[in-house]
Write a protein that holds these residues in place. Sequence first.
Motif, short mmCIF file in Angstrom:
data_model
loop_
_atom_site.label_atom_id
_atom_site.label_comp_id
_atom_site.label_asym_id
_atom_site.label_seq_id
_atom_site.Cartn_x
_atom_site.Cartn_y
_atom_site.Cartn_z
N GLU A 1 -41.79 50.80 24.52
CA GLU A 1 -42.10 49.40 24.17
C GLU A 1 -41.99 49.19 22.65
N ILE A 2 -42.56 50.12 21.91
CA ILE A 2 -42.52 50.04 20.44
C ILE A 2 -41.06 50.16 19.95
N ALA A 3 -40.34 51.12 20.52
CA ALA A 3 -38.94 51.34 20.12
C ALA A 3 -38.09 50.10 20.39
N VAL A 4 -38.30 49.45 21.55
CA VAL A 4 -37.54 48.24 21.89
C VAL A 4 -37.91 47.12 20.92
N TYR A 5 -39.18 46.99 20.64
CA TYR A 5 -39.66 45.96 19.71
C TYR A 5 -39.01 46.14 18.32
N GLN A 6 -38.81 47.39 17.94
CA GLN A 6 -38.19 47.69 16.64
C GLN A 6 -36.66 47.71 16.71
N ASN A 7 -36.12 47.34 17.87
CA ASN A 7 -34.66 47.32 18.07
C ASN A 7 -34.04 48.71 18.02
N LYS A 8 -34.79 49.72 18.44
CA LYS A 8 -34.30 51.10 18.37
C LYS A 8 -34.12 51.72 19.76
N ALA A 9 -34.18 50.88 20.79
CA ALA A 9 -33.94 51.33 22.17
C ALA A 9 -33.57 50.11 23.01
N ASN A 10 -33.07 50.38 24.20
CA ASN A 10 -32.52 49.35 25.08
C ASN A 10 -33.62 48.67 25.92
N SER A 11 -33.68 47.35 25.85
CA SER A 11 -34.71 46.61 26.60
C SER A 11 -34.53 46.75 28.11
N LYS A 12 -33.30 46.97 28.57
CA LYS A 12 -33.07 47.17 30.02
C LYS A 12 -33.77 48.45 30.48
N SER B 1 -28.57 38.71 38.60
CA SER B 1 -29.68 38.24 39.46
C SER B 1 -30.04 39.33 40.46
N ILE B 2 -31.25 39.22 41.00
CA ILE B 2 -31.72 40.22 41.96
C ILE B 2 -30.86 40.19 43.23
N GLU B 3 -30.35 39.01 43.57
CA GLU B 3 -29.49 38.88 44.77
C GLU B 3 -28.18 39.63 44.55
N ARG C 1 -36.58 36.76 33.88
CA ARG C 1 -36.79 37.96 33.05
C ARG C 1 -35.52 38.80 33.01
N ARG C 2 -34.89 38.96 34.17
CA ARG C 2 -33.65 39.75 34.24
C ARG C 2 -32.59 39.14 33.32
N LYS C 3 -32.43 37.83 33.42
CA LYS C 3 -31.42 37.13 32.62
C LYS C 3 -31.70 37.30 31.12
N SER C 4 -32.99 37.26 30.75
CA SER C 4 -33.36 37.34 29.32
C SER C 4 -32.98 38.67 28.68
N GLN D 1 -43.29 44.50 40.87
CA GLN D 1 -42.36 44.69 39.76
C GLN D 1 -42.20 43.38 38.97
N LEU D 2 -41.83 43.52 37.70
CA LEU D 2 -41.56 42.35 36.87
C LEU D 2 -40.07 42.01 36.84
N TYR D 3 -39.23 43.03 37.07
CA TYR D 3 -37.78 42.82 36.95
C TYR D 3 -37.01 43.10 38.25
N GLY D 4 -37.69 43.63 39.25
CA GLY D 4 -37.03 43.90 40.53
C GLY D 4 -35.93 44.93 40.45
N THR D 5 -36.12 45.97 39.63
CA THR D 5 -35.06 46.98 39.44
C THR D 5 -35.14 48.13 40.45
N GLN D 6 -36.29 48.30 41.09
CA GLN D 6 -36.48 49.45 41.98
C GLN D 6 -36.30 49.05 43.44
N PHE D 7 -35.49 49.83 44.14
CA PHE D 7 -35.14 49.52 45.53
C PHE D 7 -35.58 50.65 46.45
N ASP D 8 -35.80 50.29 47.72
CA ASP D 8 -36.09 51.31 48.73
C ASP D 8 -35.67 50.77 50.10
#
Length: 199
Positions: free
Chosen positions: A94-105, A158-160, A150-153, A122-129
């Motif tokens: 989180e800190i690294a992303v905030y500092q632009n030193k890592a990928n927000s995805k 899209s999740i679909e 959130r995904r778009k940002s 989930q907040l972004y719907g990235t995990q599937f089962d």
Amino acid sequence: MNYHEIAEKIIELKNADLEFREKLIESGKLGEGYNKEMAEIHNKNTKTLNEIINKIGYPTLDKVGKEANEATWLIIQHSIGQPNFMKKCVKLLEIAVYQNKANSKNLAYLTDRIAVFENKPQLYGTQFDWDESGELSPNIFDDLKKVNQRRKSIGLNSIEEQTKIIRKQAKNNKQSPPADFEKRKQEIEEWKKTVGWKK
């Protein structure tokens, strides 16, 4: 501090993980529960990465470069048997992303993965089962509209659209749904207790 050597070490760990995963895909065993040998690789990688993080902090883009930074995330994402480590890393990421030193995805994927293990939406719907009808679907998420916003940002589709991609990948990797859905669900919940995701 020799960041170049550290970067190479992190990439080495990632390669060991992915090479073994490839073997599981080739033998059609990827979807058959959490492979014991794979778990050992993940735990070994976690231990080494944790030592690196304790020494240099989070391996950010400016320290180790893009490839090793991505590899760091992958190792953390696969350290599913180590809840405390994953939770420690999500805060550092989180800190690294905030500092632009890592990928927000990467942060989105890790945040979601922890949420799923803690039985939270989930907040972004990235995990599937696998679902009851034998299809790969996103694990529980909060609100479809908000999730897609959130995904778009952060530049995700899209999740679909993602659901179609994930299902196609599973076919290509010869993955098939569990023979007994309820039994698998129960095994996952028991595993979560064993490793400490659930009390």
